[in-house]
Structures are given as structure tokens and as C-alpha cells.
Motif scaffolding. Structure first.
Motif, PDB file in Angstrom:
ATOM      1  N   ARG A  52      -1.326   1.334   1.581  1.00 17.12           N
ATOM      2  CA  ARG A  52      -2.367   1.947   2.428  1.00 17.12           C
ATOM      3  C   ARG A  52      -3.321   2.782   1.571  1.00 17.12           C
ATOM      4  NH1 ARG A  52       0.303   5.345   6.417  1.00 17.12           N
ATOM      5  NH2 ARG A  52       0.491   6.760   4.666  1.00 17.12           N
ATOM      6  N   SER A  53      -2.789   3.542   0.634  1.00 14.88           N
ATOM      7  CA  SER A  53      -3.633   4.370  -0.235  1.00 14.88           C
ATOM      8  C   SER A  53      -4.554   3.512  -1.089  1.00 14.88           C
ATOM      9  CB  SER A  53      -2.759   5.252  -1.127  1.00 14.88           C
ATOM     10  OG  SER A  53      -2.040   6.176  -0.343  1.00 14.88           O
ATOM     11  N   LEU A  54      -4.057   2.393  -1.596  1.00 11.54           N
ATOM     12  CA  LEU A  54      -4.910   1.487  -2.379  1.00 11.54           C
ATOM     13  C   LEU A  54      -6.041   0.932  -1.510  1.00 11.54           C
ATOM     14  CD1 LEU A  54      -2.154  -0.424  -4.390  1.00 11.54           C
ATOM     15  CD2 LEU A  54      -3.820   1.207  -5.323  1.00 11.54           C
ATOM     16  N   LEU A  55      -5.714   0.530  -0.300  1.00 14.42           N
ATOM     17  CA  LEU A  55      -6.739  -0.007   0.596  1.00 14.42           C
ATOM     18  C   LEU A  55      -7.763   1.054   0.994  1.00 14.42           C
ATOM     19  CD1 LEU A  55      -4.401  -2.233   2.778  1.00 14.42           C
ATOM     20  CD2 LEU A  55      -6.164  -3.040   1.178  1.00 14.42           C
ATOM     21  N   VAL A  56      -7.316   2.278   1.251  1.00 10.86           N
ATOM     22  CA  VAL A  56      -8.245   3.368   1.572  1.00 10.86           C
ATOM     23  C   VAL A  56      -9.159   3.627   0.376  1.00 10.86           C
ATOM     24  CG1 VAL A  56      -8.392   5.862   1.999  1.00 10.86           C
ATOM     25  CG2 VAL A  56      -6.826   4.450   3.351  1.00 10.86           C
ATOM     26  N   ALA A  57      -8.609   3.595  -0.831  1.00  9.19           N
ATOM     27  CA  ALA A  57      -9.432   3.808  -2.031  1.00  9.19           C
ATOM     28  C   ALA A  57     -10.537   2.763  -2.116  1.00  9.19           C
ATOM     29  CB  ALA A  57      -8.557   3.774  -3.287  1.00  9.19           C
ATOM     30  N   VAL A  58     -10.198   1.510  -1.815  1.00  8.25           N
ATOM     31  CA  VAL A  58     -11.182   0.421  -1.898  1.00  8.25           C
ATOM     32  C   VAL A  58     -12.211   0.511  -0.778  1.00  8.25           C
ATOM     33  CG1 VAL A  58     -11.473  -2.095  -1.699  1.00  8.25           C
ATOM     34  CG2 VAL A  58      -9.678  -1.155  -3.178  1.00  8.25           C
ATOM     35  N   TYR A  59     -11.757   0.693   0.441  1.00  5.91           N
ATOM     36  CA  TYR A  59     -12.667   0.584   1.580  1.00  5.91           C
ATOM     37  C   TYR A  59     -13.324   1.889   2.013  1.00  5.91           C
ATOM     38  CZ  TYR A  59     -10.915  -4.148   2.004  1.00  5.91           C
ATOM     39  OH  TYR A  59     -10.587  -5.457   1.752  1.00  5.91           O
ATOM     40  N   ALA A  60     -12.770   3.029   1.598  1.00  6.07           N
ATOM     41  CA  ALA A  60     -13.341   4.298   2.067  1.00  6.07           C
ATOM     42  C   ALA A  60     -13.754   5.237   0.944  1.00  6.07           C
ATOM     43  CB  ALA A  60     -12.339   5.017   2.977  1.00  6.07           C
ATOM     44  N   LEU A  61     -13.319   4.963  -0.299  1.00  6.53           N
ATOM     45  CA  LEU A  61     -13.567   5.935  -1.365  1.00  6.53           C
ATOM     46  C   LEU A  61     -14.299   5.352  -2.573  1.00  6.53           C
ATOM     47  CD1 LEU A  61     -10.129   7.760  -1.111  1.00  6.53           C
ATOM     48  CD2 LEU A  61     -12.325   8.497  -0.166  1.00  6.53           C
TER      49      LEU A  61
END
Length: 189
Positions: free
Chosen positions: A77-86
């Protein structure tokens, strides 16, 4: 004085002396990358400095072994948040030689859990629920294979954009030398 008191005292001085100013950056990483590394204390600064990075250049996620073991767990989830939100465009998985998680045997950990008050009933409930704690705690045999497997898990996750390169590396915690395991730009592999 307790460790907590020591830490809070150090923080008070840090804020009072405005030492935080040396670390000013924003939420978006300058290099547009996220690194998943091991929580090994030897890598706290080494993994960043060995690659010429500084505060604010990357997002960094740490866990035992730099492993994505569950496709919908907090690490993924953290990897996906980094890609899509950060603002992250690349993912780096960085394992390391002499990894304590790789050598981890579940039995001594379970025994220590019991010594600290976790009851047999808790383990029985988990087993009844389909969770085999000894399998869940088992480390890996090869850091290279672990990095390859984690890269594969991230790269092929159904929610990860296929345009995001996922790289795999191994760092030597004694020298800082980094070996490339998987070049995420190479689409053929």
C-alpha cells in the motif's frame, strides 16, 4: 533517565537550536523514487549515502528484509501511495548481505514471544484462523532470490502501473557497495 526521556530532551534541544532547518524539504521526492529497504540499523544512513542521495531525494520504506510478502499489506500500500499520490516514478527494492531476516528461524522468536507472555492459546487461535506463525516468521534462504521475488511481486501487482520501473539491488552493509540484481528499465526481463 529512560531512553524516552533522553530522546525527548534531545528533541527539545534540536528544535530550540533550529537544527531542523538543515532537513527542510517537501512531500514530493526530488528524485521521484521510492526505496524499500531493510530495517537493519547498518542501513539507516548507509543505504542513502552510498547512492549519493540526501534528505528529500526519495521516499523510503523499511521493513524486515525489504520484502513484500502480502499483495495487500501495508508495505505494498505504501509503495502504491508513493506512486499515485506522492510523485514517485520509480521503485527500488534494496536487500542486503548478512540480513538478519534471511537467517531468521521462527522457533526462537516464537519461544521469546512465549517468554514475554504470549500464550499458547493465542497461537492456537491464530492457527485455527489459518495463520501459521512459524511460516509467517520464516526468513529467506537467498537475498538475491528474495529481491527478485519482491521485484516480481511489485512489478506484477494488479494496481501497479506498467510504466513504473521496478529495480532490484543488494547492498553490502560493510562497504556500501551496491550490486544491481534487476534493471527495471529492461522490459525484456
Amino acid at each position: 533517565m529512560t531512553l524516552l526521556e533522553d530522546l525527548l530532551e534531545a528533541n527539545e534541544a534540536f528544535v530550540k537550536n533550529e537544527e531542523f532547518k538543515a532537513f527542510k524539504t517537501d512531500k514530493t521526492p526530488n528524485k521521484k523514487a521510492v526505496f524499500l529497504t531493510c530495517m537493519d540499523t547498518r542501513l539507516s544512513e548507509l543505504s542513502i549515502k552510498a547512492l549519493g542521495l540526501k534528505n528529500g531525494d526519495i521516499k523510503q520504506i523499511k521493513n524486515a528484509g525489504a520484502v513484500v510478502s502480502h499483495p495487500y499489506g501495508s508495505t505494498m500500500r505504501s509503495l502504491l501511495v508513493a506512486v499515485y499520490a506522492l510523485g514517485v516514478d520509480e521503485v527500488y527494492i534494496m536487500g542486503h548481505h548478512d540480513c538478519g531476516f534471511g537467517a531468521l528461524q521462527p522457533e526462537p522468536v516464537i519461544e521469546e514471544m512465549k517468554n514475554r507472555g504470549i500464550t499458547d492459546e493465542v497461537f492456537e487461535t491464530l492457527e485455527y484462523s489459518g495463520i501459521e506463525v512459524s511460516d509467517w516468521l520464516k526468513g529467506f534462504d537467498s537475498v538475491e532470490e528474495s529481491v527478485r521475488e519482491t521485484v516480481d511481486n511489485v512489478k506484477n501487482h494488479p494496481l501497479m502501473a506498467k510504466t513504473v520501473p521496478v529495480h532490484g539491488m543488494i547492498i553490502d552493509p560493510e562497504t556500501g557497495k551496491v550490486d544491481l540484481v534487476i534493471n527495471g528499465y529492461d522490459k525484456a526481463k
